[in-house]
Design a protein around this motif. Structure first.
Motif, short mmCIF file in Angstrom:
data_model
loop_
_atom_site.label_atom_id
_atom_site.label_comp_id
_atom_site.label_asym_id
_atom_site.label_seq_id
_atom_site.Cartn_x
_atom_site.Cartn_y
_atom_site.Cartn_z
N GLN A 166 -14.84 6.21 -0.30
CA GLN A 166 -14.62 4.92 -0.93
C GLN A 166 -15.73 4.68 -1.95
N LEU A 173 -2.15 -4.19 7.17
CA LEU A 173 -3.55 -3.76 7.14
C LEU A 173 -4.51 -4.92 6.91
N VAL A 210 -8.17 -5.09 9.06
CA VAL A 210 -9.08 -3.95 9.17
C VAL A 210 -10.44 -4.46 9.62
N VAL A 216 -9.49 4.85 7.14
CA VAL A 216 -10.16 4.04 6.12
C VAL A 216 -11.56 3.67 6.59
N SER A 217 -11.69 3.31 7.85
CA SER A 217 -12.97 2.84 8.38
C SER A 217 -14.03 3.92 8.41
N ILE A 255 -10.45 -2.33 2.22
CA ILE A 255 -9.72 -1.20 1.66
C ILE A 255 -9.86 -1.18 0.15
N TRP A 262 0.85 -1.18 0.00
CA TRP A 262 0.00 0.00 0.00
C TRP A 262 0.89 1.23 0.00
#
Length: 381
Positions: free
Chosen positions: A236, A173, A176, A230-231, A182, A119
Motif C-alpha cells: 500500500q 469492506l 476493516v 489488505v491488513s 483500503i 471494489w
C-alpha cells in the motif's frame, strides 16, 4: 452458446490436481436432495458471431464498466473471440473472463454517469495487464491479486488473458480494522493473499454446485480473507493526497449508508458530524455528480431492494418515505429515470436473494442483465 455449455478455457499455470482445495461442508444425502444448486450463470460470448461483429458486441456488453479499444494498428473488423461468465452470489459478483489483447478505460465521465463504484478484485490466471490510476501504474500477472475502486477513473491494457474478477459492494469492506484504510490500485501480497487465491480456486470449481445456504458463508469468507490480505499487505504505497481523499470518501459513504432513512441527512449534517468543510465535500463528490445526487442514488437503490424483495409487502409510497423521499411523484420520477422502469414494475421483478439468474443481456424479455447486477450489487442479502 447453450446455457449448459462451457466455453473454451485456457490452461492455467497449475492443474486442479496441483492446487490445494478448501473442501465444501459435508452434508447428509437427504440435505443434498433438499438443497439443489442455487446459482445459474449469466453467460456472454462473441464466439458465435461473425468475426467482424465480435469486437463491437464486446464493446457494448462491457460498456457499463469500461470503454475498450483494439490494439493500435489492428483492423476494427478483426476477430475478437471473448467469453464472460457472471455469477451473482447476492453480496458479491464473480466473473470468469477470457479476452484477446485490448485496452480499457473507465473515464471520469463514466464514473460520474453511473452508480457502479464497487471494489474490483482481479486475479489473472494467465496473461498480463498494466493499469494506471493517477499516474501510478500497476502491472498484473498470474499470482497477483489486484484491488481497485470502480468509483475512480483508471485506464490500461491487457495481453490475451484469462481472469477471475470479484465485484464487492463498498459496504462489505466498511469495517476493516483500524487504522487500516483500503487504498486504490494496489497489489495484495503475503500469506493471506496466497490463501485467498487458493480459496478462490476452490470457489470457482464449486460455483455450479453451491446450495443457497452456502452462499452467505462463501461471501463472508472471501470478505474476511480480503480484509486480512489488505491488513497485512506491504504493497500500500499510493500518494498521500489520493489516500486522504479516498479515506474521506469512504467515511462519507459509511455515514450516508448509516443514515439513509433519516430525513435530516444533509450536507450540513455530514460536514458537522465528520468534521469536513462543504468545499472539501463538494470537491470529492463532484465526480459522482455531487453529494445530493450520490445520496439520492443510494436511496433509490435501497428502495429498489425493498421493492424487489418478495417478503416485503409495504406500500410503494411507504417505502419511498422510509428511504427519505418526501414526495411520491418525485420518487417515481427519480426511480424511473435511474432504472428505466417504474417502482411498480420493480416490485414485479422479485429478484431472489443470493440466487443468480439466467438471462440474455440483449433479450427483450429478460428482466436482468450484467449491468443491473452491478448496479444493485449488495442490496439483496
Amino acid at each position: 452458446m447453450e446455457a449448459n455449455e462451457q466455453p473454451p478455457r485456457k490452461d492455467r499455470k497449475s492443474s486442479p490436481s496441483e492446487r490445494r482445495r478448501f473442501p465444501r461442508p459435508e452434508r447428509a444425502a437427504s440435505d443434498e436432495a433438499l438443497q439443489p444448486p442455487a446459482l445459474q450463470p449469466l453467460r456472454f460470448s462473441t464466439r458465435d458471431l461473425e468475426p467482424a461483429a465480435q469486437f463491437a458486441a464486446w464493446q457494448a456488453y462491457v460498456a457499463p464498466l469500461v470503454d475498450v479499444r483494439l490494439p493500435d494498428n489492428t483492423p476494427q473488423d478483426a476477430s475478437f473471440p471473448a467469453d464472460h461468465i457472471a455469477w451473482n452470489l447476492g453480496g458479491m459478483l464473480i466473473v470468469q473472463q477470457d479476452t484477446p489483447p485490448h485496452s480499457y478505460m473507465r473515464s471520469q465521465a463514466k464514473v460520474k454517469a453511473n452508480l457502479i463504484d464497487h471494489w474490483h478484485i482481479s486475479v489473472l490466471r494467465d496473461g498480463r495487464t498494466w493499469t494506471e490510476v493517477d499516474g501510478h501504474v500497476l502491472e498484473g500477472e498470474p499470482g497477483k491479486v489486484e484491488l481497485r475502486s470502480l468509483g475512480h477513473p483508471f485506464r490500461g491494457r491487457s495481453t490475451e488473458a484469462t481472469s477471475l474478477s470479484l465485484f464487492l459492494p463498498r459496504e462489505l469492506l466498511f469495517d476493516v480494522p483500524t487504522p487500516v484504510e483500503i487504498e486504490n490500485n494496489i497489489a495484495l501480497s503475503g500469506v493471506f493473499t496466497s490463501m485467498l487465491i487458493e480459496y478462490l480456486d476452490s470457489v470457482e470449481d464449486n460455483l455450479s454446485r453451491f446450495a443457497a445456504t452456502d452462499l452467505p458463508h462463501v461471501v463472508q469468507t472471501v470478505r474476511n480473507m480480503i480484509v486480512a490480505s489488505v491488513s497485512t499487505s506491504a504493497a500500500q504505497s499510493t500518494g498521500v493526497e489520493q489516500h486522504s481523499a479516498l479515506a474521506v470518501t469512504e467515511r462519507v459513504r459509511r455515514f450516508v449508508e448509516s443514515n439513509l432513512t433519516s430525513g435530516e441527512l444533509t450536507v450540513e449534517q455530514i460536514c458537522r458530524e465528520l468534521g469536513i468543510s462543504r468545499t472539501r465535500l463538494y470537491q470529492i463528490f463532484e465526480q459522482y455528480g455531487g453529494v445530493h445526487h450520490y445520496i439520492q442514488r443510494r436511496r433509490l437503490l435501497s428502495a429498489h431492494a425493498a421493492l424487489s424483495d418478495p417478503a416485503n409487502r409495504e406500500q410503494i409510497i411507504d417505502i419511498a418515505f422510509a428511504v427519505g423521499f418526501s414526495s411520491a411523484a418525485h420518487f417515481s420520477r427519480a426511480f424511473s429515470k435511474e432504472f428505466g422502469y417504474s417502482p411498480r414494475e420493480a416490485r414485479n421483478l422479485t429478484i431472489p436473494r443470493y440466487v443468480g439468474q439466467v438471462a440474455s443481456p440483449t433479450s427483450p424479455g429478460g428482466n436482468h442483465s450484467f449491468e443491473e447486477w452491478l448496479k444493485t450489487l449488495g442490496y439483496y442479502h
